[in-house]
Design an enzyme around this catalytic site. Structure first.
Site, PDB file in Angstrom:
ATOM      1  N   HIS A   1       0.846  -1.113  -0.093  1.00  0.00           N
ATOM      2  CA  HIS A   1      -0.131   0.199  -0.035  1.00  0.00           C
ATOM      3  C   HIS A   1       0.848   1.207  -0.088  1.00  0.00           C
ATOM      4  CE1 HIS A   1      -3.060  -2.562   2.478  1.00  0.00           C
ATOM      5  NE2 HIS A   1      -3.699  -2.491   1.251  1.00  0.00           N
TER       6      HIS A   1
ATOM      7  N   LYS B   1     -17.541  -6.826   7.761  1.00  0.00           N
ATOM      8  CA  LYS B   1     -16.384  -7.591   8.031  1.00  0.00           C
ATOM      9  C   LYS B   1     -15.692  -6.961   9.314  1.00  0.00           C
ATOM     10  CE  LYS B   1     -13.989  -8.069   3.577  1.00  0.00           C
ATOM     11  NZ  LYS B   1     -12.986  -7.445   2.788  1.00  0.00           N
TER      12      LYS B   1
ATOM     13  N   ARG C   1      -2.296  -5.876  -8.336  1.00  0.00           N
ATOM     14  CA  ARG C   1      -1.219  -6.651  -8.232  1.00  0.00           C
ATOM     15  C   ARG C   1      -1.031  -7.749  -9.221  1.00  0.00           C
ATOM     16  NH1 ARG C   1      -3.165  -7.496  -2.141  1.00  0.00           N
ATOM     17  NH2 ARG C   1      -5.012  -6.827  -3.203  1.00  0.00           N
TER      18      ARG C   1
ATOM     19  N   SER D   1      -2.882  -7.509   3.177  1.00  0.00           N
ATOM     20  CA  SER D   1      -3.172  -7.701   4.452  1.00  0.00           C
ATOM     21  C   SER D   1      -3.411  -8.923   5.093  1.00  0.00           C
ATOM     22  CB  SER D   1      -4.148  -6.643   4.850  1.00  0.00           C
ATOM     23  OG  SER D   1      -3.863  -5.233   4.450  1.00  0.00           O
TER      24      SER D   1
END
Ligand code: ADP
Length: 165
Positions: A17, A41, A90, A128
């Site tokens: 990030h 979440k 990514r 993460s």
């Protein structure tokens, strides 16, 4: 003034990030890094804590602001008068969902462009989720997290594990 928004969960912010933040901050007058709250979440950190960690990690970038928001990104961008959303890509696996989101955001807020930055090859594997997994098994997090937040993440993992025992 050209303002861009970099949205995400940032639970917690990783070096992947941070690499996107640094590069995007060099392209715009102001970059707002926004923790998007997903009430479904439950994260490792609360949204307020994620903001604090992001602030620690980005303190050296004068044109980076950190914020959090609930609800639609398109509405948040309008409120903040931002015309660009920055996303990091990514791998091909990120692509489909990100393009779908970009199209929807432009439908909801015409003129809101999404720009993609290719992840640095050093960080294409980093998320993460992976970092949390490694923290659980006591791996050295220095290679994956901004150094300013390594202790916070280790401490929180320890608290979570103690709570379980
Ligand atoms: P994560 O998948 O790590 O939980 P987020 O939901 O916080 O990530 O992601 C926010 C944005 O950052 C997304 O655009 C995501 O593709 C991008 N991103 C996440 N990790 C990286 C990385 N290692 N390199 C480049 N971009 C990344």
């Amino acid at each position: 003034m050209k303002t861009a928004i970099y949205p995400g969960s940032f639970d917690p912010v990783t070096l992947g990030h941070l690499n996107i933040i640094k590069r995007a901050a060099a392209c715009f007058d102001r970059l707002i890094v926004c923790v998007m709250i997903n009430s479904k979440k439950q994260g490792m950190f609360t949204p307020e804590e994620r903001v604090e960690l992001l602030k620690k990690a980005t303190a050296r970038f004068p044109n980076v602001e950190v914020d959090y928001s609930e609800g639609l990104l398109a509405a948040y961008a309008k409120r903040r008068r931002a015309h660009v959303v920055v996303k990091g890509l990514r791998a091909v696996s990120d692509f489909e969902q990100e393009v779908q989101m970009a199209v929807i955001n432009r439908k909801l807020n015409p003129g809101l462009e999404t720009m993609f930055l290719a992840s640095s090859e050093k960080y294409t594997y980093l998320s993460s989720t992976i970092v949390k997994e490694m923290a659980r098994y006591g791996a050295d997090l220095g290679e994956f997290l901004p150094r300013e937040i390594v202790d916070d993440v280790n401490r929180r993992m320890q608290e979570l594990q103690e709570r379980k025992d």
